[in-house]
Write a protein that holds these residues in place. Structure first.
Motif, mmCIF file in Angstrom:
data_model
loop_
_atom_site.group_PDB
_atom_site.id
_atom_site.type_symbol
_atom_site.label_atom_id
_atom_site.label_comp_id
_atom_site.label_asym_id
_atom_site.label_seq_id
_atom_site.Cartn_x
_atom_site.Cartn_y
_atom_site.Cartn_z
ATOM 1 N N LEU A 16 0.828 -1.215 0.000
ATOM 2 C CA LEU A 16 0.000 0.000 0.000
ATOM 3 C C LEU A 16 0.862 1.264 0.000
ATOM 4 C CD1 LEU A 16 -2.922 -1.013 2.381
ATOM 5 C CD2 LEU A 16 -2.730 -1.296 -0.083
ATOM 6 N N LEU A 80 -7.240 -0.513 -5.929
ATOM 7 C CA LEU A 80 -6.590 0.168 -4.803
ATOM 8 C C LEU A 80 -5.977 1.502 -5.241
ATOM 9 C CD1 LEU A 80 -4.869 -2.864 -2.984
ATOM 10 C CD2 LEU A 80 -6.912 -1.607 -2.257
ATOM 11 N N LEU A 83 -8.675 4.093 -5.658
ATOM 12 C CA LEU A 83 -9.109 4.577 -4.341
ATOM 13 C C LEU A 83 -8.102 5.576 -3.770
ATOM 14 C CD1 LEU A 83 -10.370 1.217 -2.803
ATOM 15 C CD2 LEU A 83 -11.756 3.263 -3.205
ATOM 16 N N GLU A 87 -8.700 9.498 -2.890
ATOM 17 C CA GLU A 87 -8.387 10.021 -1.560
ATOM 18 C C GLU A 87 -7.582 11.314 -1.666
ATOM 19 O OE1 GLU A 87 -8.805 8.943 2.635
ATOM 20 O OE2 GLU A 87 -9.810 8.512 0.754
ATOM 21 N N LYS B 46 -9.289 -14.332 2.709
ATOM 22 C CA LYS B 46 -8.958 -13.494 1.553
ATOM 23 C C LYS B 46 -9.792 -12.220 1.532
ATOM 24 C CE LYS B 46 -5.567 -15.014 -0.322
ATOM 25 N NZ LYS B 46 -4.377 -14.181 -0.462
ATOM 26 N N GLU B 49 -8.646 -9.787 3.993
ATOM 27 C CA GLU B 49 -7.392 -9.155 3.574
ATOM 28 C C GLU B 49 -7.686 -8.028 2.578
ATOM 29 O OE1 GLU B 49 -3.183 -10.958 2.185
ATOM 30 O OE2 GLU B 49 -4.729 -11.184 0.669
ATOM 31 N N LEU B 50 -8.529 -8.325 1.594
ATOM 32 C CA LEU B 50 -8.840 -7.334 0.566
ATOM 33 C C LEU B 50 -9.577 -6.136 1.170
ATOM 34 C CD1 LEU B 50 -9.939 -9.873 -2.214
ATOM 35 C CD2 LEU B 50 -7.889 -8.448 -2.275
ATOM 36 N N TRP B 53 -7.185 -3.921 2.952
ATOM 37 C CA TRP B 53 -6.421 -3.043 2.052
ATOM 38 C C TRP B 53 -7.250 -1.833 1.626
ATOM 39 C CZ3 TRP B 53 -4.139 -7.467 -1.492
ATOM 40 C CH2 TRP B 53 -3.062 -8.059 -0.829
ATOM 41 N N VAL B 54 -8.521 -2.092 1.316
ATOM 42 C CA VAL B 54 -9.384 -0.981 0.888
ATOM 43 C C VAL B 54 -9.517 0.037 2.016
ATOM 44 C CG1 VAL B 54 -11.758 -0.343 0.312
ATOM 45 C CG2 VAL B 54 -10.677 -2.295 -0.825
ATOM 46 N N THR B 57 -6.472 2.083 2.485
ATOM 47 C CA THR B 57 -6.188 2.999 1.375
ATOM 48 C C THR B 57 -7.086 4.222 1.420
ATOM 49 O OG1 THR B 57 -5.528 1.139 -0.002
ATOM 50 C CG2 THR B 57 -6.050 3.177 -1.149
ATOM 51 N N SER B 58 -8.330 4.024 1.848
ATOM 52 C CA SER B 58 -9.300 5.098 1.714
ATOM 53 C C SER B 58 -10.336 4.998 2.828
ATOM 54 C CB SER B 58 -9.979 4.960 0.351
ATOM 55 O OG SER B 58 -11.025 5.872 0.218
ATOM 56 N N HIS B 59 -10.590 6.096 3.526
ATOM 57 C CA HIS B 59 -11.522 6.032 4.644
ATOM 58 C C HIS B 59 -12.965 5.991 4.169
ATOM 59 C CE1 HIS B 59 -8.313 6.269 7.400
ATOM 60 N NE2 HIS B 59 -7.826 7.336 6.786
ATOM 61 N N TYR B 61 -14.408 5.112 1.271
ATOM 62 C CA TYR B 61 -14.066 4.571 -0.043
ATOM 63 C C TYR B 61 -15.234 4.573 -1.019
ATOM 64 C CZ TYR B 61 -16.006 0.439 2.185
ATOM 65 O OH TYR B 61 -16.817 -0.419 2.845
ATOM 66 N N GLU B 65 -15.129 0.809 -6.397
ATOM 67 C CA GLU B 65 -13.759 0.284 -6.382
ATOM 68 C C GLU B 65 -13.624 -0.832 -5.335
ATOM 69 O OE1 GLU B 65 -11.948 0.953 -8.751
ATOM 70 O OE2 GLU B 65 -12.674 2.858 -9.503
ATOM 71 N N TYR B 66 -14.306 -0.645 -4.215
ATOM 72 C CA TYR B 66 -14.350 -1.713 -3.201
ATOM 73 C C TYR B 66 -14.808 -3.014 -3.852
ATOM 74 C CZ TYR B 66 -16.292 -4.287 0.839
ATOM 75 O OH TYR B 66 -16.601 -5.248 1.774
ATOM 76 N N ALA B 68 -14.735 -3.869 -7.021
ATOM 77 C CA ALA B 68 -13.772 -4.366 -8.007
ATOM 78 C C ALA B 68 -12.658 -5.133 -7.311
ATOM 79 C CB ALA B 68 -13.191 -3.200 -8.823
ATOM 80 N N VAL B 69 -12.207 -4.602 -6.176
ATOM 81 C CA VAL B 69 -11.103 -5.240 -5.452
ATOM 82 C C VAL B 69 -11.579 -6.536 -4.782
ATOM 83 C CG1 VAL B 69 -9.545 -5.003 -3.478
ATOM 84 C CG2 VAL B 69 -9.855 -3.089 -5.060
#
Lengths: 411, 411
Positions: A16, A80, A83, A87, B46, B49-50, B53-54, B57-59, B61, B65-66, B68-69
């Protein structure tokens, strides 16, 4: 607004923090007035993990399923990074290959891009989006299934987008800061090139300088895409890296631009082959069918109707080559007394577009090697390249001596 | 051939070994003569974990995109299971949500399935494919972007496929071996039910028995999909698990089928509210707007034009509820002397379709609790359910006493 394509490889988006760092570079180009298309690889290690799972699940795997599994890595990075950019208040969104859609052939795991319609993404740029983050390395076949382009395919994706969108430039961010006159690990006099011609880069890429995928350079050359290779780990510098460009854009250059090498070569010789019309085809067709990548070929002078035929191939294909030749002999297609493999050879090459117009370069190369006591086993040449096969133990010595002799440390 | 839908949750496909084990179960049903649609979750861990990460990366979000990830997790499992099945010589292929396509609303991260066209997959079954492995939890919106259905959405995907393909049954493989009369961790007399009616399962699901997602039970009830819950860790047994089915398919059943509980409840009381028309709306509209999930409501008898209003909500929404009420008081919309929160309560419920036709069940429940010295704070009932709010410290005692009194250990 002018369009810039930026490509970030796996190490540049490995976690990240690095995605955030790459996003800052994107933000800077947005501030510079570009609409940006970012092509991303999977986070470093992810693709290997996914490939490992596929291999463990199935030995002769269905390449369509391989593609479905492996393409998920780039998808995650794209989301990611979109995103992260949002941000930073930059209008961005992610696109997977099939969403663009990046249309490819149906050759799974080794597909070729056929078409990239630009209307979807251009419409979004028109609505105020500033960055399209696209998952590299992947596309969609006619039947609606996901394809991948093979290792290094994200470089090719980037160049293909630059061509389709008529981008001002395609910046390839990687873990090295440019293209060097030779491998800095072998010669401490290696110098970063500011510019290199497509043709030269193509020779270097296929000769083993692993900076760019060969196919991406071919595409860039065909569509005149200005390609820049630069490090994602250095401070921002608009002049950084190496520009791969048209020969005409390079005002002055050395006759020889670089010295490349390839360590994992083998030399094979068929002893006493009948020297008759069609013999080359009888030998090299079965090798091609067996998947042996024959590189250099030398045929000795014929004596009493028989000759020795020598060729080189990657060292890990020697067993396959031997089997193909023995099978062909058993089938009565060819005849030879013996087949000899020399697995301790390396290939060293000098590359430069200046060689076209200047004579004596080959002679000088051979003299340099001779002065160092290096015996040349096989020679091949192209318009802008001379390659020799030598004993592997002399490889470093040969690279250093040639780099010195052609004064590549001087700009 | 008849179609069977099999769904494997995250723990059932947590690694390659478990994927292989799940594939064996699929192979058995293929051998039994079914064309099988397998719905898979992401490998356990999994998705977390994903999502991690989201969030990092972004509060706030972008849910697109969430999606997609996060949807990449199921994609990987689907490809791997298709490969595993092929390795067992079973014609199989994977499908991602957008490839089917599973058409959903555009409410990202909480989309609802609108349509599943069956022609693509049916055509493949017609060509000899025996298993379609579909990535659960995901779909595609009208604008071509990936959606997800929210947590537990793979259950819903499975039931929706069973409905769309008119499947003989939908088997949900999970880490428990069925639906129990109550939580076995609370009462060691808890008994696995062979059958349970949709209506009962719906009450149990929404009362906190986390076996099935509520929405999937609703869908199964509406489309009369026979749903079976069973463990992927037990030996194969065609009669295993619990069948969730239509009331008519259950020949005999206890009046009460199960005792459910919910630990994290709070009771809130507004003291001395003006008892006028519209007061309930004036209280509960602001609570709804503040996102407070009000469950039970009790209004005391009015005295001199004033009353006490009591309601329950999840304990982590108490602060939000207090703020909404204080704001409404400050705005002059309602008036009360005080607001009191009791955060040490739990809800215990008995559920059973037999309650429709048999009187006295509520009276018996209250008597059992009274005999144990448990004070009832709030009561609500539906046709097939009676819930009471009690002090949390009595929760286990109440569940055990009710399980005993209604003899749920007996089939």
């Amino acid at each position: 607004m002018p369009i810039l394509v930026m490509k970030f490889g796996g190490t540049s988006v490995a976690n990240l923090d690095r995605i955030a760092r790459a996003s800052k570079r994107v933000a800077r180009e947005v501030a510079n007035g570009y609409d940006v298309i970012v092509i991303v690889s999977a986070m470093a290690g992810k693709t290997n993990e996914l490939v490992g799972w596929v291999n463990e699940t199935s030995h002769l795997y269905d390449a369509r399923e391989y593609d479905a599994v492996v393409s998920s890595g780039e998808q995650v990075t794209a989301g990611l990074m979109a995103l992260r950019l949002q941000e930073m208040d930059i209008p961005a969104r992610s696109w997977q290959g099939w969403q663009v859609p990046v249309k490819t052939t149906g050759v799974h795991s080794a597909a070729r891009i056929e078409e990239i319609p630009s209307d979807n993404i251009k419409a979004k740029f028109g609505e105020g989006m500033r960055v399209a983050v696209v998952a590299g390395f992947q596309g969609i076949a006619d039947d609606g299934r996901i394809t991948t382009l093979g290792r290094g395919g994200s470089d090719t994706t980037a160049v293909a987008f630059a061509a389709a969108f008529d981008a001002e430039r395609c910046d390839i961010y990687t873990d090295v800061d440019g293209v060097y006159t030779t491998d800095p690990r072998i010669s401490d006099k290696a110098r970063k090139l500011d510019k290199i011609a497509f043709e030269e880069m193509l020779e270097l890429a296929s000769l083993g300088a692993k900076v760019l995928q060969t196919r991406s350079v071919e595409l860039a050359m065909r569509y005149k895409v200005k390609l820049r290779v630069l490090s994602s780990f250095e401070e921002y510098d608009p002049e950084a890296g190496t520009l791969v460009c048209d020969e005409e854009d390079i005002v002055e250059s050395n006759v020889v631009s670089g010295v490349a090498y390839s360590r994992d070569e083998a030399k094979m010789t068929l002893i006493s082959v009948a020297d008759r019309p069609g013999i080359a085809s009888a030998i090299f067709s079965p090798l091609a069918e067996a998947g042996v990548n024959v590189d250099m070929i030398v045929q000795n002078i014929s004596e009493e109707g028989r000759t020795d035929m020598t060729f080189s191939c990657p060292v890990d294909q020697v067993a396959r080559a031997q089997k193909a030749m023995t099978d062909a002999k058993d089938a009565g297609d060819i005849n030879f007394h013996d087949i000899v493999a020399d697995q301790d050879v390396a290939k060293v090459s000098i590359v430069g577009i200046g060689m076209r117009s200047q004579a004596g370069i080959a002679a000088k190369m051979f003299e340099v090697l001779s002065n160092e006591g290096v015996n040349i086993k096989v020679i091949t040449t192209s318009e802008i390249k001379i390659s020799v096969l030598i004993d592997r133990k002399y490889m470093e010595l040969a690279v250093q001596a040639l780099h010195d002799a052609f004064e590549l440390e001087k700009a």
